[in-house]
Design a protein around this motif. Structure first.
Motif, PDB file in Angstrom:
ATOM      1  N   VAL A 106      23.026  -6.091  -6.036  1.00 56.36           N
ATOM      2  CA  VAL A 106      22.647  -7.060  -7.069  1.00 56.36           C
ATOM      3  C   VAL A 106      21.176  -7.450  -6.975  1.00 56.36           C
ATOM      4  O   VAL A 106      20.743  -8.386  -7.635  1.00 56.36           O
ATOM      5  CB  VAL A 106      23.534  -8.325  -6.990  1.00 56.36           C
ATOM      6  N   ALA A 107      20.402  -6.725  -6.183  1.00 53.28           N
ATOM      7  CA  ALA A 107      18.960  -6.982  -6.086  1.00 53.28           C
ATOM      8  C   ALA A 107      18.214  -5.733  -6.534  1.00 53.28           C
ATOM      9  O   ALA A 107      18.640  -4.604  -6.263  1.00 53.28           O
ATOM     10  CB  ALA A 107      18.560  -7.345  -4.652  1.00 53.28           C
ATOM     11  N   THR A 108      17.104  -5.923  -7.227  1.00 53.80           N
ATOM     12  CA  THR A 108      16.325  -4.782  -7.696  1.00 53.80           C
ATOM     13  C   THR A 108      15.712  -4.032  -6.507  1.00 53.80           C
ATOM     14  O   THR A 108      15.548  -4.587  -5.416  1.00 53.80           O
ATOM     15  CB  THR A 108      15.196  -5.224  -8.636  1.00 53.80           C
ATOM     16  N   ILE A 109      15.365  -2.792  -6.764  1.00 51.32           N
ATOM     17  CA  ILE A 109      14.716  -1.981  -5.733  1.00 51.32           C
ATOM     18  C   ILE A 109      13.397  -2.634  -5.319  1.00 51.32           C
ATOM     19  O   ILE A 109      13.072  -2.704  -4.124  1.00 51.32           O
ATOM     20  CB  ILE A 109      14.462  -0.555  -6.245  1.00 51.32           C
ATOM     21  N   GLY A 110      12.645  -3.136  -6.291  1.00 55.25           N
ATOM     22  CA  GLY A 110      11.367  -3.772  -5.976  1.00 55.25           C
ATOM     23  C   GLY A 110      11.529  -4.950  -5.030  1.00 55.25           C
ATOM     24  O   GLY A 110      10.765  -5.100  -4.063  1.00 55.25           O
ATOM     25  N   ARG A 111      12.515  -5.772  -5.281  1.00 57.85           N
ATOM     26  CA  ARG A 111      12.733  -6.937  -4.422  1.00 57.85           C
ATOM     27  C   ARG A 111      13.071  -6.514  -3.004  1.00 57.85           C
ATOM     28  O   ARG A 111      12.579  -7.099  -2.023  1.00 57.85           O
ATOM     29  CB  ARG A 111      13.866  -7.780  -5.004  1.00 57.85           C
ATOM     30  N   GLN A 112      13.903  -5.473  -2.866  1.00 54.11           N
ATOM     31  CA  GLN A 112      14.329  -5.050  -1.532  1.00 54.11           C
ATOM     32  C   GLN A 112      13.201  -4.363  -0.761  1.00 54.11           C
ATOM     33  O   GLN A 112      13.039  -4.576   0.440  1.00 54.11           O
ATOM     34  CB  GLN A 112      15.547  -4.129  -1.661  1.00 54.11           C
ATOM     35  N   VAL A 113      12.407  -3.557  -1.452  1.00 53.57           N
ATOM     36  CA  VAL A 113      11.294  -2.896  -0.765  1.00 53.57           C
ATOM     37  C   VAL A 113      10.219  -3.914  -0.406  1.00 53.57           C
ATOM     38  O   VAL A 113       9.628  -3.845   0.679  1.00 53.57           O
ATOM     39  CB  VAL A 113      10.719  -1.765  -1.641  1.00 53.57           C
ATOM     40  N   ARG A 115      10.758  -6.991   0.336  1.00 51.62           N
ATOM     41  CA  ARG A 115      11.283  -7.722   1.492  1.00 51.62           C
ATOM     42  C   ARG A 115      11.046  -6.941   2.779  1.00 51.62           C
ATOM     43  O   ARG A 115      10.678  -7.509   3.814  1.00 51.62           O
ATOM     44  CB  ARG A 115      12.776  -7.981   1.284  1.00 51.62           C
ATOM     45  N   SER A 116      11.244  -5.625   2.722  1.00 53.74           N
ATOM     46  CA  SER A 116      10.985  -4.792   3.896  1.00 53.74           C
ATOM     47  C   SER A 116       9.516  -4.854   4.288  1.00 53.74           C
ATOM     48  O   SER A 116       9.178  -4.917   5.480  1.00 53.74           O
ATOM     49  CB  SER A 116      11.386  -3.337   3.610  1.00 53.74           C
ATOM     50  N   ALA A 117       8.643  -4.828   3.291  1.00 54.14           N
ATOM     51  CA  ALA A 117       7.210  -4.913   3.567  1.00 54.14           C
ATOM     52  C   ALA A 117       6.851  -6.260   4.184  1.00 54.14           C
ATOM     53  O   ALA A 117       6.032  -6.347   5.102  1.00 54.14           O
ATOM     54  CB  ALA A 117       6.419  -4.686   2.278  1.00 54.14           C
ATOM     55  N   GLN A 118       7.485  -7.313   3.687  1.00 53.57           N
ATOM     56  CA  GLN A 118       7.233  -8.655   4.227  1.00 53.57           C
ATOM     57  C   GLN A 118       7.693  -8.749   5.680  1.00 53.57           C
ATOM     58  O   GLN A 118       6.967  -9.268   6.539  1.00 53.57           O
ATOM     59  CB  GLN A 118       7.949  -9.690   3.372  1.00 53.57           C
ATOM     60  N   LEU A 119       8.886  -8.229   5.981  1.00 59.02           N
ATOM     61  CA  LEU A 119       9.408  -8.271   7.344  1.00 59.02           C
ATOM     62  C   LEU A 119       8.558  -7.426   8.292  1.00 59.02           C
ATOM     63  O   LEU A 119       8.472  -7.716   9.489  1.00 59.02           O
ATOM     64  CB  LEU A 119      10.849  -7.775   7.371  1.00 59.02           C
ATOM     65  N   ALA A 120       7.907  -6.396   7.739  1.00 56.42           N
ATOM     66  CA  ALA A 120       7.050  -5.546   8.556  1.00 56.42           C
ATOM     67  C   ALA A 120       5.688  -6.173   8.810  1.00 56.42           C
ATOM     68  O   ALA A 120       4.882  -5.619   9.555  1.00 56.42           O
ATOM     69  CB  ALA A 120       6.880  -4.181   7.897  1.00 56.42           C
ATOM     70  N   GLY A 121       5.428  -7.332   8.178  1.00 49.32           N
ATOM     71  CA  GLY A 121       4.191  -8.045   8.439  1.00 49.32           C
ATOM     72  C   GLY A 121       3.046  -7.740   7.510  1.00 49.32           C
ATOM     73  O   GLY A 121       1.893  -8.127   7.784  1.00 49.32           O
ATOM     74  N   HIS A 122       3.299  -7.067   6.390  1.00 48.43           N
ATOM     75  CA  HIS A 122       2.231  -6.761   5.448  1.00 48.43           C
ATOM     76  C   HIS A 122       1.819  -8.015   4.681  1.00 48.43           C
ATOM     77  O   HIS A 122       2.667  -8.806   4.241  1.00 48.43           O
ATOM     78  CB  HIS A 122       2.669  -5.677   4.473  1.00 48.43           C
ATOM     79  N   ALA A 123       0.527  -8.189   4.522  1.00 46.66           N
ATOM     80  CA  ALA A 123      -0.004  -9.396   3.881  1.00 46.66           C
ATOM     81  C   ALA A 123       0.248  -9.410   2.378  1.00 46.66           C
ATOM     82  O   ALA A 123       0.373 -10.480   1.776  1.00 46.66           O
ATOM     83  CB  ALA A 123      -1.505  -9.514   4.164  1.00 46.66           C
ATOM     84  N   ASN A 124       0.317  -8.242   1.764  1.00 46.51           N
ATOM     85  CA  ASN A 124       0.526  -8.148   0.323  1.00 46.51           C
ATOM     86  C   ASN A 124       1.735  -7.250   0.050  1.00 46.51           C
ATOM     87  O   ASN A 124       1.576  -6.072  -0.301  1.00 46.51           O
ATOM     88  CB  ASN A 124      -0.719  -7.578  -0.366  1.00 46.51           C
ATOM     89  N   PRO A 125       2.951  -7.775   0.227  1.00 47.52           N
ATOM     90  CA  PRO A 125       4.155  -6.954   0.093  1.00 47.52           C
ATOM     91  C   PRO A 125       4.295  -6.265  -1.257  1.00 47.52           C
ATOM     92  O   PRO A 125       4.763  -5.127  -1.327  1.00 47.52           O
ATOM     93  CB  PRO A 125       5.294  -7.960   0.315  1.00 47.52           C
ATOM     94  N   ARG A 126       3.885  -6.925  -2.329  1.00 49.68           N
ATOM     95  CA  ARG A 126       4.041  -6.337  -3.661  1.00 49.68           C
ATOM     96  C   ARG A 126       3.208  -5.068  -3.797  1.00 49.68           C
ATOM     97  O   ARG A 126       3.688  -4.027  -4.257  1.00 49.68           O
ATOM     98  CB  ARG A 126       3.628  -7.364  -4.730  1.00 49.68           C
ATOM     99  N   SER A 127       1.959  -5.139  -3.393  1.00 49.51           N
ATOM    100  CA  SER A 127       1.084  -3.975  -3.495  1.00 49.51           C
ATOM    101  C   SER A 127       1.538  -2.862  -2.566  1.00 49.51           C
ATOM    102  O   SER A 127       1.552  -1.678  -2.939  1.00 49.51           O
ATOM    103  CB  SER A 127      -0.359  -4.383  -3.162  1.00 49.51           C
ATOM    104  N   VAL A 128       1.930  -3.216  -1.364  1.00 50.94           N
ATOM    105  CA  VAL A 128       2.374  -2.219  -0.386  1.00 50.94           C
ATOM    106  C   VAL A 128       3.637  -1.513  -0.871  1.00 50.94           C
ATOM    107  O   VAL A 128       3.765  -0.288  -0.753  1.00 50.94           O
ATOM    108  CB  VAL A 128       2.615  -2.887   0.987  1.00 50.94           C
ATOM    109  N   ALA A 129       4.573  -2.271  -1.443  1.00 52.71           N
ATOM    110  CA  ALA A 129       5.818  -1.683  -1.941  1.00 52.71           C
ATOM    111  C   ALA A 129       5.541  -0.691  -3.062  1.00 52.71           C
ATOM    112  O   ALA A 129       6.092   0.416  -3.086  1.00 52.71           O
ATOM    113  CB  ALA A 129       6.755  -2.784  -2.419  1.00 52.71           C
TER     114      ALA A 129
END
Length: 266
Positions: A106-113, A115-129
């Motif tokens: 029930v979550a979009t692919i963008g939201r899940q990726v 989140r993974s980027a955020q947990l990995a410590g990336h400062a800009n999760p949206r751009s990294v995803a």
């Protein structure tokens, strides 16, 4: 220099209680051995139920409370207990699961990726995803889709993207290709070869021997919770296989005529 991952005589048993509180031990792994180093793809091959996935869970420290483990697991030259392995899981060591059920339906692919980027410590999760998905041939439109709207090959690329977001050193890829068209199988396996060539260690857990031979540096054959042979891909085509079970797996492939050796696997 020690390999990144070394497993020696790994055994795993489970305690079960039957009617009347009778206790019994079920032995699931009875002597598994495997080594994997940076720059290598190690294919762990065997039939369903041979203990391949259980080995991965043991490496990650994910065994249930009723499990008893013996043997030796070292990581980067140091013995590591289950608590230490759990700390490494998700960072230095990651599991690439075999099932799409690991994604939130029930979550979009963008939201899940992201989140993974955020947990990995990336400062800009949206751009990294966005960039990480684009590197695997997935455009911006994928970010807005849900898992059920993607093909099997696209899902595998999403899972690889999420698993590698934190730049892990060791990747345990659990049955990444079943049910995929051949073109997608080739692409997924090529991705693992690329990850290894970039300096990571990849343990490819699979029952698809033919595909594994095209990307692996080492092939580890397991049967009934035991490692029965460790060899190279060239040993299969050059007739240098030793164990009857390994020979049976090779001769039973469609390209080898589905033949069964006279000497049955032990």
């Amino acid at each position: 220099m020690s390999p990144l991952l070394s497993i020696e005589q790994l055994t795993v048993s489970f305690t079960q209680y039957e009617r009347g509180l009778r206790r019994r031990e079920i032995v699931a792994l009875a002597g598994m051995a495997l080594t994997a180093d940076r720059g290598q793809v190690v294919a762990l091959v065997g039939a369903s139920g041979a203990g391949k996935t259980l080995l991965a869970h043991a490496v990650l420290g994910m065994l249930p409370p009723n499990a008893t483990q013996t043997g030796r697991i070292t990581y980067d030259g140091r013995p590591v207990d289950a608590t230490t392995r759990r700390r490494l899981a998700g960072r230095d060591i990651v599991l690439l699961p075999q099932s799409v059920d690991y994604l939130d339906p029930v979550a979009t692919i963008g939201r899940q990726v992201r989140r993974s980027a955020q947990l990995a410590g990336h400062a800009n999760p949206r751009s990294v995803a966005t960039t990480a998905l684009a590197e695997r041939g997935l455009g911006d439109e994928v970010l807005k889709r849900y898992p059920h709207e993607l093909s099997g090959g696209m899902i595998r690329r999403v899972l690889v993207t999420m698993a590698t977001m934190g730049d892990p050193h060791l990747i345990l890829a659990d049955e990444p290709t079943p049910g995929l068209p051949q073109a997608d199988v080739t692409g997924v396996l090529r991705e693992f070869r690329t990850l290894a060539d970039g300096g990571r260690a990849v343990v490819l857990i699979t029952h698809e021997l033919r595909g594994a031979l095209g990307v692996a540096d080492t092939v580890v054959i397991c049967q009934d919770g035991r490692t029965v042979e460790t060899t190279t891909p060239s040993a299969f085509t050059e007739g240098r296989l030793r164990h009857p079970y390994t020979k049976a797996l090779w001769q039973a492939l469609p390209t080898n005529g589905f033949t069964v050796p006279e000497e049955q696997p032990c």
